[in-house]
Design a protein around this motif. Structure first.
Motif, PDB file in Angstrom:
ATOM      1  N   ALA A   1      -7.119   2.217  -3.808  1.00  0.00           N
ATOM      2  CA  ALA A   1      -6.928   0.873  -3.242  1.00  0.00           C
ATOM      3  C   ALA A   1      -8.250   0.105  -3.225  1.00  0.00           C
ATOM      4  O   ALA A   1      -8.294  -1.085  -3.535  1.00  0.00           O
ATOM      5  CB  ALA A   1      -6.358   0.980  -1.832  1.00  0.00           C
TER       6      ALA A   1
ATOM      7  N   ASN B   1     -10.257  -3.284   4.793  1.00  0.00           N
ATOM      8  CA  ASN B   1      -9.756  -4.235   5.799  1.00  0.00           C
ATOM      9  C   ASN B   1     -10.784  -5.318   6.115  1.00  0.00           C
ATOM     10  O   ASN B   1     -10.423  -6.472   6.350  1.00  0.00           O
ATOM     11  CB  ASN B   1      -9.328  -3.491   7.063  1.00  0.00           C
ATOM     12  CG  ASN B   1      -7.990  -2.793   6.861  1.00  0.00           C
ATOM     13  OD1 ASN B   1      -7.085  -3.361   6.233  1.00  0.00           O
ATOM     14  ND2 ASN B   1      -7.854  -1.580   7.377  1.00  0.00           N
TER      15      ASN B   1
ATOM     16  N   GLY C   1     -10.789   2.662   4.134  1.00  0.00           N
ATOM     17  CA  GLY C   1      -9.886   1.625   4.639  1.00  0.00           C
ATOM     18  C   GLY C   1     -10.604   0.600   5.498  1.00  0.00           C
ATOM     19  O   GLY C   1     -10.225  -0.566   5.553  1.00  0.00           O
TER      20      GLY C   1
ATOM     21  N   VAL D   1      -3.156  -1.476   5.752  1.00  0.00           N
ATOM     22  CA  VAL D   1      -3.959  -0.421   5.120  1.00  0.00           C
ATOM     23  C   VAL D   1      -4.594   0.362   6.271  1.00  0.00           C
ATOM     24  O   VAL D   1      -5.170  -0.251   7.187  1.00  0.00           O
ATOM     25  CB  VAL D   1      -5.051  -1.045   4.222  1.00  0.00           C
ATOM     26  CG1 VAL D   1      -5.977   0.019   3.672  1.00  0.00           C
ATOM     27  CG2 VAL D   1      -4.418  -1.861   3.096  1.00  0.00           C
TER      28      VAL D   1
ATOM     29  N   PHE E   1       0.904  -1.153   0.000  1.00  0.00           N
ATOM     30  CA  PHE E   1       0.000   0.000   0.000  1.00  0.00           C
ATOM     31  C   PHE E   1       0.937   1.195   0.000  1.00  0.00           C
ATOM     32  O   PHE E   1       1.548   1.511   1.010  1.00  0.00           O
ATOM     33  CB  PHE E   1      -0.901  -0.010   1.235  1.00  0.00           C
ATOM     34  CG  PHE E   1      -1.831   1.179   1.292  1.00  0.00           C
ATOM     35  CD1 PHE E   1      -2.932   1.241   0.456  1.00  0.00           C
ATOM     36  CD2 PHE E   1      -1.597   2.226   2.166  1.00  0.00           C
ATOM     37  CE1 PHE E   1      -3.782   2.330   0.493  1.00  0.00           C
ATOM     38  CE2 PHE E   1      -2.453   3.319   2.221  1.00  0.00           C
ATOM     39  CZ  PHE E   1      -3.548   3.367   1.374  1.00  0.00           C
TER      40      PHE E   1
ATOM     41  N   LEU F   1      -6.586   5.641  -0.607  1.00  0.00           N
ATOM     42  CA  LEU F   1      -7.582   4.635  -0.210  1.00  0.00           C
ATOM     43  C   LEU F   1      -8.639   4.405  -1.284  1.00  0.00           C
ATOM     44  O   LEU F   1      -9.111   3.291  -1.487  1.00  0.00           O
ATOM     45  CB  LEU F   1      -8.259   5.033   1.103  1.00  0.00           C
ATOM     46  CG  LEU F   1      -7.415   4.835   2.365  1.00  0.00           C
ATOM     47  CD1 LEU F   1      -8.106   5.453   3.578  1.00  0.00           C
ATOM     48  CD2 LEU F   1      -7.146   3.348   2.618  1.00  0.00           C
TER      49      LEU F   1
END
Ligand code: TXA
Ligand code: MG
Length: 312
Positions: free
Chosen positions: A267, A301, A297, A291, A250, A264
């Motif tokens: 991601a 996660n 996030g 992360v 990351f 984020l």
């Protein structure tokens, strides 16, 4: 019961996809979150075919997709908070669960016999056009075999479901890349699943935090410990790779990165594509850099923990 199995095709033609839906066929389509496996929500046989194609073990409730707020209000009892949430986030990556209205017409296979229904107004232009053209509410879970990684491209859908569905509409990669946030309207409003709309966004709009879920009496696949699973064994919050591991960073570095710039949003959009990529590369062990557990996030996660959980 399942439809006749046919070879899947990329339907260039929205009209044809809408016609297939109305005729009780399964059509995968892009939303801004992930690709959905759509069926006419008022047609019990079509909805049953969704469970068969995904090999979903149980009849867990599905989200119904409609083109606008009026479509949602026709299906569930509305509240002031629903008004504010819809105004702020629809069309978009938010699902609202509310009490079903009389005369809703939705198959009981969609609701798994509950007296509530999950409804969403997706924002992706292809989804909007398809729903308007189809003219029926469309039940759609993510378009992947049960327990596997959610699809964010038409190619992902075909890799998992080719031969089991009538068509997939190709709208390119999904912009958000994580499933919708699911809120139960309660009262009180409860967050059933973290997703594309963050808890902070919700708090800003309803003036307080969404509560933790009260018992719903259902177990949903997305809520199971092991879900979104690639073939590789995953290790999370890793500072670096151990021998034999593929490292997913990351930020800069790693064999792959969720976001080279540590963003984020990027991601989230790339997460499922990266998990698919691990499968494509035949990776057996992968380690993920930490992360941050804030904003989007949290949903990232959540998906990573389920992807890493022990399997049966
Ligand atoms: O972004 C998304 O939400 C995608 C796209 C295709 O719209 N759909 C999606 O569907 O993620 P699926 O089936 O993978 O997840 C649906 C979730 C399940 O966790 C289910 O338990 C929950 O919605 N759900 C559906 N109806 C419900 C209800 N009446 N009460 C509580 N949860 C419900
Ligand atoms: Mg799913």
């Amino acid at each position: 019961m399942p439809q006749t199995l046919r070879l899947c095709e990329i339907a260039a033609d929205l009209g044809k996809a809408a016609q297939l839906l109305r005729a009780g066929e399964l059509v995968a389509f892009p939303t801004e979150t992930v690709y959905g496996l759509g069926a006419n929500a008022t047609d019990g046989a079509a909805v049953a075919a969704i469970y068969a194609a995904k090999n979903r073990p149980d009849f867990n409730p599905l989200i119904v997709h409609v083109p606008d707020v009026a479509g949602a209000r026709a299906l569930i009892h509305w509240t002031d908070e629903a008004d504010r949430l819809a105004e702020a986030f629809w069309p978009g990556p938010l699902t609202l669960v509310g009490r079903l209205r009389e005369g809703h017409g939705i198959s009981s296979l969609v609701t798994a016999g509950l007296d509530t229904l999950a409804v969403r107004v997706p924002g992706a232009p292809v989804a909007q056009s398809l729903l308007r053209e189809a003219g029926v509410p469309v039940a759609a879970p993510s378009a992947n075999p049960s327990g596997r990684i959610s699809p964010t491209t038409a190619a992902h859908v075909l890799a998992g479901l080719d031969g089991k569905i009538a068509a997939v509409l190709d709208g390119g990669p999904c912009e958000v890349g994580l499933e919708s946030t699911i809120l139960h309207l309660g009262p009180p409003v409860q967050m059933l699943r973290a997703g594309g709309v963050t808890g902070t966004d919700v708090e800003r709009v309803i003036g307080r935090r969404a509560e933790a879920p009260k018992a719903q009496g259902i177990t949903a696949p997305g809520q199971l410990a092991s879900h979104y699973a690639p073939r590789a064994e995953l290790r999370l919050n890793a500072e670096g790779p151990r021998p034999g591991e593929t490292f997913v960073g990351f930020g800069a570095g790693g064999d792959l990165s969720l976001s080279v710039t540590g963003d984020l949003r990027e991601a989230a959009a790339r997460l499922f594509a990266v998990l698919h990529e691990l499968d494509a590369r035949g990776v057996t062990r992968a380690a993920f850099a930490p992360v941050p557990d804030t904003g989007l996030g949290r949903a990232i996660n959540d998906r990573l923990r389920r992807a890493a959980a022990p399997r049966d």
